[in-house]
Motif scaffolding. Structure first.
Motif, short mmCIF file in Angstrom:
data_model
loop_
_atom_site.label_atom_id
_atom_site.label_comp_id
_atom_site.label_asym_id
_atom_site.label_seq_id
_atom_site.Cartn_x
_atom_site.Cartn_y
_atom_site.Cartn_z
N PHE A 13 -0.95 -8.59 -1.86
CA PHE A 13 -1.67 -10.04 -3.14
C PHE A 13 -1.55 -9.12 -4.02
O PHE A 13 -1.36 -9.73 -5.16
CB PHE A 13 -3.38 -9.72 -2.41
N LEU A 14 -1.87 -7.63 -4.58
CA LEU A 14 -2.20 -6.73 -5.72
C LEU A 14 -0.73 -6.66 -6.34
O LEU A 14 -0.91 -7.37 -7.46
CB LEU A 14 -2.77 -5.37 -5.32
N TRP B 70 1.25 -1.78 -5.70
CA TRP B 70 1.92 -1.83 -4.51
C TRP B 70 1.02 -0.53 -3.22
O TRP B 70 -0.23 -0.41 -2.86
CB TRP B 70 2.90 -1.82 -3.67
N LEU B 71 0.82 0.78 -4.47
CA LEU B 71 0.49 1.54 -4.70
C LEU B 71 -0.97 1.92 -4.19
O LEU B 71 -1.83 2.48 -3.23
CB LEU B 71 0.86 2.86 -5.58
N LEU B 72 -1.87 1.25 -5.38
CA LEU B 72 -2.84 0.54 -5.33
C LEU B 72 -3.41 0.56 -4.15
O LEU B 72 -4.63 0.29 -3.69
CB LEU B 72 -3.59 -0.08 -6.47
N GLY B 73 -3.10 -0.54 -3.80
CA GLY B 73 -3.29 -1.41 -2.00
C GLY B 73 -3.47 -0.47 -1.46
O GLY B 73 -4.01 -0.59 -0.18
N LEU B 74 -2.21 0.36 -0.74
CA LEU B 74 -2.15 1.32 -0.25
C LEU B 74 -3.42 2.65 -0.43
O LEU B 74 -4.10 2.82 0.68
CB LEU B 74 -0.33 2.10 -0.27
N ALA B 75 -4.08 2.47 -1.30
CA ALA B 75 -4.36 3.03 -1.38
C ALA B 75 -6.60 2.77 -1.39
O ALA B 75 -6.73 3.99 -0.92
CB ALA B 75 -4.91 3.84 -2.80
N LEU B 76 -6.01 1.98 -1.19
CA LEU B 76 -7.60 1.12 -1.25
C LEU B 76 -7.62 1.60 0.33
O LEU B 76 -8.72 1.50 0.66
CB LEU B 76 -7.76 0.18 -1.79
N LEU B 77 -6.56 1.14 1.25
CA LEU B 77 -6.15 1.14 2.50
C LEU B 77 -7.30 2.48 2.96
O LEU B 77 -7.64 2.60 4.21
CB LEU B 77 -5.31 0.57 3.44
#
Length: 258
Positions: A213-214, A249-256
């Motif tokens: 999504f991001l 994509w990295l931001l999304g994984l970091a938020l998870l």
């Protein structure tokens, strides 16, 4: 069987500093755009050494920040800073309030301006910081995040190349052969699938939703700006797309993992 790898080998010779395999270039020249579906495979493979370095260094007890910095710097070296160069040039061209022709001229200038320098430093720091956040929770998750983001972002880059017309006829991205819309869609699909296969076992089902999504939001915003300001894409903007979507994509994984 080895011939099935030829598109990735040809794309890798262009997108990275890895040595070219002569057999992959035998026969009539193949436009780079035709090999666009292999871009995500190249993104995954070129990030693998950095992922292994990151995981290994974290096992020594070095801090996640230091380990992430080493991994990102290795990745930049393996790609020859190709995409970082595009990000810097794109930032210089787009953020100076220049008209279309002036913006394109600025982007062709080999000198790095203030906006380009800020974009490069900011992107590197953010990539290291996000990776370090993931690594603080799990070394394995961080090691898998790098190739996943690399695959997805190169698929997004290929999609942008196929979706937008050339803003610089005769430029590098135009000369090497723009991919067909079908090739662009296939590239982004392969990139997402490779990224999900890499991260689902560690990040869970959230990896299916938040990072894509991001990255999609980042892609849409960038493509909209490029249409409005330049009327299309150039080789530099493709590199910028890779960098922006990788960060998303990295931001999304970091938020998870937060």
């Amino acid at each position: 069987m080895i011939r099935l790898l030829y598109p990735a080998l040809r794309a890798g010779a262009f997108l990275t500093r890895l040595p070219a395999v002569p057999a992959a270039f035998a026969g009539p020249p193949v436009p780079l755009g035709r090999d666009a579906p292999a871009f995500p495979v190249v993104g995954l493979l070129v990030a693998a050494p950095s992922a292994l370095l990151l995981y290994g260094v974290l096992q020594t007890g070095l801090s996640p920040l230091a380990a992430s910095a080493l991994a990102v710097l290795l990745l930049v070296a393996l790609t020859g800073a190709l995409h970082e160069d595009g990000l810097g040039d794109t930032a210089d061209g787009l953020f100076g309030h220049a008209d279309r022709s002036r913006a394109l001229a600025i982007m062709k200038d080999s000198r790095v301006g203030t906006y380009g320098a800020l974009a490069l430093v900011g992107a590197l720091l953010l990539r290291i910081a996000l990776l370090a956040d993931i690594a603080a929770g799990s070394a394995l998750a961080a090691a898998l995040a790098l190739p996943a983001a690399g695959a997805a972002s190169r698929g997004a880059m290929a999609l942008l190349w196929a979706a937008l017309p050339s803003a610089d006829p005769g430029g590098l991205a135009d000369r090497v052969g723009r991919p067909s819309p079908r090739a662009g869609r296939l590239a982004v699909l392969i990139g997402i699938l490779l990224a999900l296969v890499s991260t689902l076992p560690v990040f869970g089902t959230g990896a299916v939703l938040l990072p894509p999504f991001l990255a999609a939001v980042a892609w849409l915003l960038l493509s909209g700006v490029l249409r409005r300001r330049l009327g299309g894409q150039t080789g530099d903007t493709l590199g910028a797309c890779q960098q922006v979507t990788e960060l998303a994509w990295l931001l999304g994984l970091a938020l998870l993992t937060a």
